[in-house]
Design a protein around this motif. Structure first.
Motif, PDB file in Angstrom:
ATOM      1  N   GLN A 117       0.827  -1.205   0.000  1.00 46.33           N
ATOM      2  CA  GLN A 117       0.000   0.000   0.000  1.00 46.33           C
ATOM      3  C   GLN A 117       0.861   1.255   0.000  1.00 46.33           C
ATOM      4  O   GLN A 117       0.519   2.250  -0.640  1.00 46.33           O
ATOM      5  N   GLY A 118       1.996   1.228   0.689  1.00 47.35           N
ATOM      6  CA  GLY A 118       2.884   2.392   0.741  1.00 47.35           C
ATOM      7  C   GLY A 118       3.469   2.742  -0.612  1.00 47.35           C
ATOM      8  O   GLY A 118       3.441   3.899  -1.036  1.00 47.35           O
ATOM      9  N   TRP A 119       4.003   1.741  -1.326  1.00 45.85           N
ATOM     10  CA  TRP A 119       4.596   2.078  -2.626  1.00 45.85           C
ATOM     11  C   TRP A 119       3.526   2.374  -3.664  1.00 45.85           C
ATOM     12  O   TRP A 119       3.753   3.174  -4.569  1.00 45.85           O
ATOM     13  N   GLN A 120       2.342   1.766  -3.537  1.00 43.52           N
ATOM     14  CA  GLN A 120       1.270   2.078  -4.480  1.00 43.52           C
ATOM     15  C   GLN A 120       0.778   3.513  -4.320  1.00 43.52           C
ATOM     16  O   GLN A 120       0.472   4.185  -5.307  1.00 43.52           O
ATOM     17  N   VAL A 121       0.709   3.991  -3.088  1.00 47.84           N
ATOM     18  CA  VAL A 121       0.316   5.386  -2.857  1.00 47.84           C
ATOM     19  C   VAL A 121       1.377   6.330  -3.418  1.00 47.84           C
ATOM     20  O   VAL A 121       1.055   7.352  -4.027  1.00 47.84           O
TER      21      VAL A 121
ATOM     22  N   LEU B 222      11.815   4.668   5.916  1.00 46.46           N
ATOM     23  CA  LEU B 222      12.022   5.704   6.940  1.00 46.46           C
ATOM     24  C   LEU B 222      12.399   7.046   6.320  1.00 46.46           C
ATOM     25  O   LEU B 222      11.938   8.096   6.762  1.00 46.46           O
ATOM     26  N   LEU B 223      13.238   7.000   5.282  1.00 43.48           N
ATOM     27  CA  LEU B 223      13.592   8.245   4.587  1.00 43.48           C
ATOM     28  C   LEU B 223      12.374   8.884   3.935  1.00 43.48           C
ATOM     29  O   LEU B 223      12.254  10.105   3.913  1.00 43.48           O
ATOM     30  N   MET B 224      11.465   8.062   3.423  1.00 47.47           N
ATOM     31  CA  MET B 224      10.239   8.600   2.823  1.00 47.47           C
ATOM     32  C   MET B 224       9.409   9.329   3.874  1.00 47.47           C
ATOM     33  O   MET B 224       8.920  10.437   3.632  1.00 47.47           O
TER      34      MET B 224
ATOM     35  N   LEU C 106      -1.512  10.566   2.526  1.00 46.68           N
ATOM     36  CA  LEU C 106      -0.245  10.029   2.024  1.00 46.68           C
ATOM     37  C   LEU C 106       0.709   9.708   3.160  1.00 46.68           C
ATOM     38  O   LEU C 106       1.356   8.649   3.169  1.00 46.68           O
ATOM     39  N   ALA C 107       0.814  10.604   4.143  1.00 47.14           N
ATOM     40  CA  ALA C 107       1.705  10.382   5.280  1.00 47.14           C
ATOM     41  C   ALA C 107       1.298   9.129   6.054  1.00 47.14           C
ATOM     42  O   ALA C 107       2.155   8.365   6.514  1.00 47.14           O
TER      43      ALA C 107
ATOM     44  N   ARG D 128       2.675   3.603   7.476  1.00 49.43           N
ATOM     45  CA  ARG D 128       2.314   2.178   7.500  1.00 49.43           C
ATOM     46  C   ARG D 128       3.357   1.346   6.750  1.00 49.43           C
ATOM     47  O   ARG D 128       3.679   0.230   7.150  1.00 49.43           O
ATOM     48  N   ALA D 129       3.884   1.855   5.657  1.00 51.18           N
ATOM     49  CA  ALA D 129       4.917   1.138   4.911  1.00 51.18           C
ATOM     50  C   ALA D 129       6.184   1.004   5.748  1.00 51.18           C
ATOM     51  O   ALA D 129       6.820  -0.055   5.751  1.00 51.18           O
ATOM     52  N   ALA D 130       6.549   2.071   6.459  1.00 52.24           N
ATOM     53  CA  ALA D 130       7.727   2.003   7.327  1.00 52.24           C
ATOM     54  C   ALA D 130       7.508   0.982   8.439  1.00 52.24           C
ATOM     55  O   ALA D 130       8.402   0.210   8.783  1.00 52.24           O
ATOM     56  N   ARG D 131       6.302   0.954   8.986  1.00 50.63           N
ATOM     57  CA  ARG D 131       5.977  -0.026  10.018  1.00 50.63           C
ATOM     58  C   ARG D 131       6.006  -1.437   9.436  1.00 50.63           C
ATOM     59  O   ARG D 131       6.452  -2.384  10.076  1.00 50.63           O
ATOM     60  N   GLY D 132       5.537  -1.586   8.207  1.00 47.86           N
ATOM     61  CA  GLY D 132       5.553  -2.895   7.553  1.00 47.86           C
ATOM     62  C   GLY D 132       6.957  -3.412   7.324  1.00 47.86           C
ATOM     63  O   GLY D 132       7.223  -4.603   7.494  1.00 47.86           O
ATOM     64  N   THR D 133       7.887  -2.537   6.953  1.00 47.38           N
ATOM     65  CA  THR D 133       9.273  -2.982   6.769  1.00 47.38           C
ATOM     66  C   THR D 133       9.878  -3.383   8.110  1.00 47.38           C
ATOM     67  O   THR D 133      10.685  -4.305   8.169  1.00 47.38           O
ATOM     68  N   TYR D 134       9.462  -2.713   9.181  1.00 50.22           N
ATOM     69  CA  TYR D 134       9.940  -3.102  10.513  1.00 50.22           C
ATOM     70  C   TYR D 134       9.377  -4.471  10.894  1.00 50.22           C
ATOM     71  O   TYR D 134      10.104  -5.331  11.386  1.00 50.22           O
ATOM     72  N   LEU D 135       8.071  -4.682  10.682  1.00 51.38           N
ATOM     73  CA  LEU D 135       7.452  -5.961  11.024  1.00 51.38           C
ATOM     74  C   LEU D 135       8.037  -7.107  10.196  1.00 51.38           C
ATOM     75  O   LEU D 135       8.126  -8.236  10.665  1.00 51.38           O
ATOM     76  N   LEU D 136       8.411  -6.813   8.962  1.00 48.89           N
ATOM     77  CA  LEU D 136       8.963  -7.844   8.086  1.00 48.89           C
ATOM     78  C   LEU D 136      10.314  -8.332   8.592  1.00 48.89           C
ATOM     79  O   LEU D 136      10.640  -9.493   8.431  1.00 48.89           O
TER      80      LEU D 136
END
Length: 128
Positions: free
Chosen positions: A24-28, A79-81, A110-111, A116-124
């Motif tokens: 969802q993060g990269w699609q947004v 995180l940079l995003m 968008l934020a 959520r994408a940053a959180r997803g990379t952490y959970l992964l």
């Protein structure tokens, strides 16, 4: 026999949840880039109607690179995003360039997905 209060979540469910947040993060990010590209081309050829930019055309390349890093499931890229997007929007807010409440609402949307994408990379990468 005692009933467990909290059911343990399967490791596969964590992975699926994290990958959905990353997707969802990269699609947004890609969606906002395409809208900006559409607005730039439409504003270039139309003299009657001007579309508002979600992001400035100058930051198109930065958002493209960071969205690509989110697609590659890079924790640093996500995180940079979040940091770049937040700092850039705070600078725009302080400089008085925000004139429309609708742009603020879209930026909050968008934020939310970038976080959520940053959180997803952490959970992964979190050991289970």
């Amino acid at each position: 026999m005692k009933k467990q209060k909290y059911a343990r979540t399967e490791p596969n469910a964590y992975r699926q949840h994290a990958e959905r947040q990353i997707r969802q993060g990269w699609q947004v990010g890609v969606g906002s880039m395409f809208y900006t590209l559409l607005a730039v081309t439409f504003n270039e050829y139309s003299s009657y109607i001007n579309l508002r930019y979600i992001q400035t055309p100058d930051e198109f390349l930065v958002i493209a690179v960071l969205s690509g890093l989110i697609f590659l499931k890079s924790h640093l890229g996500a995180l940079l995003m979040v940091v770049y997007f937040t700092v850039h929007k705070l600078i725009l807010l302080a400089s008085g360039r925000y004139h429309f409440a609708s742009v603020m609402v879209i930026d909050l949307f968008l934020a939310y997905f970038y976080m959520r994408a940053a959180r997803g990379t952490y959970l992964l990468r979190k050991p289970i």
